[in-house]
Design a protein around this motif. Structure first.
Motif, mmCIF file in Angstrom:
data_model
loop_
_atom_site.group_PDB
_atom_site.id
_atom_site.type_symbol
_atom_site.label_atom_id
_atom_site.label_comp_id
_atom_site.label_asym_id
_atom_site.label_seq_id
_atom_site.Cartn_x
_atom_site.Cartn_y
_atom_site.Cartn_z
ATOM 1 N N LYS A 149 0.910 -1.394 0.037
ATOM 2 C CA LYS A 149 0.017 -0.080 0.146
ATOM 3 C C LYS A 149 0.931 1.141 -0.006
ATOM 4 N N GLN A 150 2.014 1.383 0.666
ATOM 5 C CA GLN A 150 2.856 2.369 0.785
ATOM 6 C C GLN A 150 3.563 2.593 -0.427
ATOM 7 N N LEU A 151 3.970 1.708 -1.204
ATOM 8 C CA LEU A 151 4.554 1.828 -2.521
ATOM 9 C C LEU A 151 3.678 2.443 -3.288
ATOM 10 N N HIS A 152 2.383 2.085 -3.504
ATOM 11 C CA HIS A 152 1.321 2.633 -4.367
ATOM 12 C C HIS A 152 1.016 3.970 -4.061
ATOM 13 N N LEU A 153 0.984 4.643 -2.719
ATOM 14 C CA LEU A 153 0.843 5.781 -2.174
ATOM 15 C C LEU A 153 2.223 6.757 -2.571
ATOM 16 N N ASN A 154 3.256 5.978 -2.640
ATOM 17 C CA ASN A 154 4.439 6.743 -3.167
ATOM 18 C C ASN A 154 4.568 6.840 -4.749
ATOM 19 N N ASN A 155 3.465 6.334 -5.665
ATOM 20 C CA ASN A 155 3.399 6.087 -6.946
ATOM 21 C C ASN A 155 4.711 5.563 -7.702
ATOM 22 N N ALA A 156 5.033 4.389 -6.632
ATOM 23 C CA ALA A 156 6.254 3.621 -7.043
ATOM 24 C C ALA A 156 6.020 2.394 -7.703
ATOM 25 N N MET A 157 4.740 1.991 -7.566
ATOM 26 C CA MET A 157 4.334 0.858 -8.390
ATOM 27 C C MET A 157 3.737 0.954 -9.851
ATOM 28 N N TYR A 158 4.116 0.427 -10.662
ATOM 29 C CA TYR A 158 3.514 0.602 -12.020
ATOM 30 C C TYR A 158 3.503 -0.659 -12.765
ATOM 31 N N SER A 159 2.375 -0.914 -13.917
ATOM 32 C CA SER A 159 2.510 -2.004 -14.767
ATOM 33 C C SER A 159 3.906 -2.270 -15.188
ATOM 34 N N GLY A 160 4.130 -3.658 -15.124
ATOM 35 C CA GLY A 160 5.239 -4.158 -15.990
ATOM 36 C C GLY A 160 6.351 -4.485 -15.005
ATOM 37 N N GLN A 161 6.358 -4.346 -13.631
ATOM 38 C CA GLN A 161 7.327 -4.408 -12.760
ATOM 39 C C GLN A 161 6.802 -5.047 -11.356
ATOM 40 N N ARG A 162 7.377 -6.152 -11.009
ATOM 41 C CA ARG A 162 6.789 -6.784 -9.872
ATOM 42 C C ARG A 162 7.715 -6.308 -8.493
ATOM 43 N N PRO A 163 7.186 -5.830 -7.549
ATOM 44 C CA PRO A 163 8.079 -5.784 -6.298
ATOM 45 C C PRO A 163 8.764 -6.731 -5.885
ATOM 46 N N ILE A 164 9.728 -6.560 -5.231
ATOM 47 C CA ILE A 164 10.919 -7.683 -4.596
ATOM 48 C C ILE A 164 10.554 -7.621 -3.075
ATOM 49 N N LEU A 165 10.504 -8.825 -2.716
ATOM 50 C CA LEU A 165 10.398 -9.169 -0.975
ATOM 51 C C LEU A 165 11.753 -9.748 -0.763
ATOM 52 N N LEU A 166 12.509 -8.897 0.003
ATOM 53 C CA LEU A 166 13.716 -9.658 0.503
ATOM 54 C C LEU A 166 13.489 -9.984 1.899
ATOM 55 N N ILE A 167 13.823 -11.245 2.415
ATOM 56 C CA ILE A 167 13.704 -11.610 3.757
ATOM 57 C C ILE A 167 14.650 -12.345 4.148
ATOM 58 N N HIS A 168 14.890 -12.386 5.569
ATOM 59 C CA HIS A 168 15.844 -13.312 6.270
ATOM 60 C C HIS A 168 14.963 -14.797 6.433
ATOM 61 N N PRO A 169 15.696 -15.778 6.506
ATOM 62 C CA PRO A 169 15.259 -17.389 6.486
ATOM 63 C C PRO A 169 14.201 -17.263 7.771
ATOM 64 N N THR A 170 14.609 -16.562 8.724
ATOM 65 C CA THR A 170 13.597 -16.764 9.985
ATOM 66 C C THR A 170 12.106 -16.141 9.608
ATOM 67 N N GLN A 171 12.239 -15.244 8.889
ATOM 68 C CA GLN A 171 10.987 -14.338 8.513
ATOM 69 C C GLN A 171 10.189 -15.463 7.447
ATOM 70 N N LEU A 172 11.073 -16.170 6.507
ATOM 71 C CA LEU A 172 10.277 -17.120 5.715
ATOM 72 C C LEU A 172 9.357 -17.982 6.509
ATOM 73 N N HIS A 173 10.071 -18.438 7.488
ATOM 74 C CA HIS A 173 9.217 -19.435 8.456
ATOM 75 C C HIS A 173 8.176 -18.967 8.974
ATOM 76 N N GLN A 174 8.220 -17.412 9.378
ATOM 77 C CA GLN A 174 7.076 -16.871 9.984
ATOM 78 C C GLN A 174 5.939 -16.986 9.011
ATOM 79 N N LEU A 175 6.488 -16.451 7.697
ATOM 80 C CA LEU A 175 5.183 -16.571 6.836
ATOM 81 C C LEU A 175 4.589 -17.794 6.608
ATOM 82 N N LEU A 176 5.463 -18.910 6.524
ATOM 83 C CA LEU A 176 4.720 -20.099 6.417
ATOM 84 C C LEU A 176 3.881 -20.665 7.434
#
Length: 301
Positions: A149-176
């Motif tokens: 949502k914040q990227l959208h509010l910053n006019n940073a997201m636009y068609s043709g590009q996907r955001p990248i989510l960079l996380i530590h393995p601990t946060q990966l397992h939290q998501l799981l």
């Protein structure tokens, strides 16, 4: 842009504001000797597919990752139109991105059990009491939605590009642990509980690295009491656009020399330099994540 409705009017020249951001490369090298009398060791070390050279290349690649990760929220030296390479001003990520550039560790958090062990879900922190257990201090789906949502509010997201989510393995397992959302085909492109990996989630490409920046000093007052509650340190998660930074790297250059003064020992040296700089902090959102998803409220107002 200038609005000029006059027929055959004179055009006005405009100055395009520009800035230069300083990127300083870091130089890396690795050198080792091979004794000519140890032919077996020489063959083993010089095998391009062998474990030794593979490990050397891996070490250089690790430094590439560290260079990119560090650039996401490190200080930047900015030169304006006139000063060229002289002077320049130093700008921190917090200054450039503003308060919305970092989502706090309690973003979207609620509490699930009171002091008597009764489960309570989706309750705001303003309603907690002493002894309650607050959850959602790690990486949660709510935090990721807020980052997008914040990227959208910053006019940073636009068609043709996907955001990248960079996380530590601990946060990966939290998501799981968010099985319902993470395994849902509407959120994810793979079956993470089968593979143990998340490659895409919420329209973002997911990258996991052990070198993600630690997040420390997360203690804060959860219940409006007299003291801060203890929140376990963790790591930042970064949601950013691919063009948020610039990265440059040389090729890995390896040179081999025979040293007569060392009994014709073979010297093998590899060299590489790389650098990265953040171009636009509005295209980066970092999220504070505790490595432990919960904390106990000790006192309230």
């Amino acid at each position: 842009l200038t609005v000029d409705r006059a027929r055959f009017g004179t055009l006005s020249a405009s100055t395009i504001p520009t800035e230069q951001r300083q990127m300083l490369p870091t130089f890396y090298d690795y050198m080792f000797y091979v004794d000519p009398r140890d032919q077996a060791a020489m063959n083993r070390k010089l095998d391009p597919t062998g474990q030794f050279l593979t490990s050397v290349v891996g070490a250089f690649n690790v430094n590439k990752d560290k260079t990119i990760i560090t650039a996401l929220d490190s200080d930047v030296t900015i030169h304006d139109n006139d000063d060229g390479q002289q002077g320049g001003s130093n700008t921190t990520f917090a200054t450039e991105a503003g308060a919305s550039g970092t989502l706090g560790v309690t973003t979207g958090a609620g509490f699930f059990a009171d002091a008597s062990g009764n489960e309570i879900h989706n309750t705001p922190l303003s309603a907690v009491a002493a002894g309650d257990t607050v959850i959602g201090l790690g990486l949660t789906v709510k935090k990721l939605i807020e980052a997008r949502k914040q990227l959208h509010l910053n006019n940073a997201m636009y068609s043709g590009q996907r955001p990248i989510l960079l996380i530590h393995p601990t946060q990966l397992h939290q998501l799981l642990t968010f099985a319902e959302q993470v395994t849902n085909a509407d959120y994810n492109a793979v079956k993470p509980l089968v593979s143990g990996e998340i490659s895409q989630f919420l329209g973002m490409d997911v990258v996991t690295s052990n070198h993600v920046t630690p997040a420390t000093g997360l203690d804060q007052d959860l219940g409006g009491g007299a003291a801060d509650e203890t929140i376990v340190n963790g790591h930042y998660a970064y949601v950013f656009m691919p063009d948020a930074l610039y990265y440059g790297c040389s090729s890995l250059d390896t040179k081999t020399d025979i040293l007569p003064e060392r009994g014709h020992t073979m010297q093998i040296a590899s060299y590489m330099h790389c650098g990265a700089v953040r171009l636009d902090a509005k295209k980066v959102v970092r999220i504070e994540c505790s490595d432990t998803d919960s904390a106990t409220v000790t006192s309230t107002s």
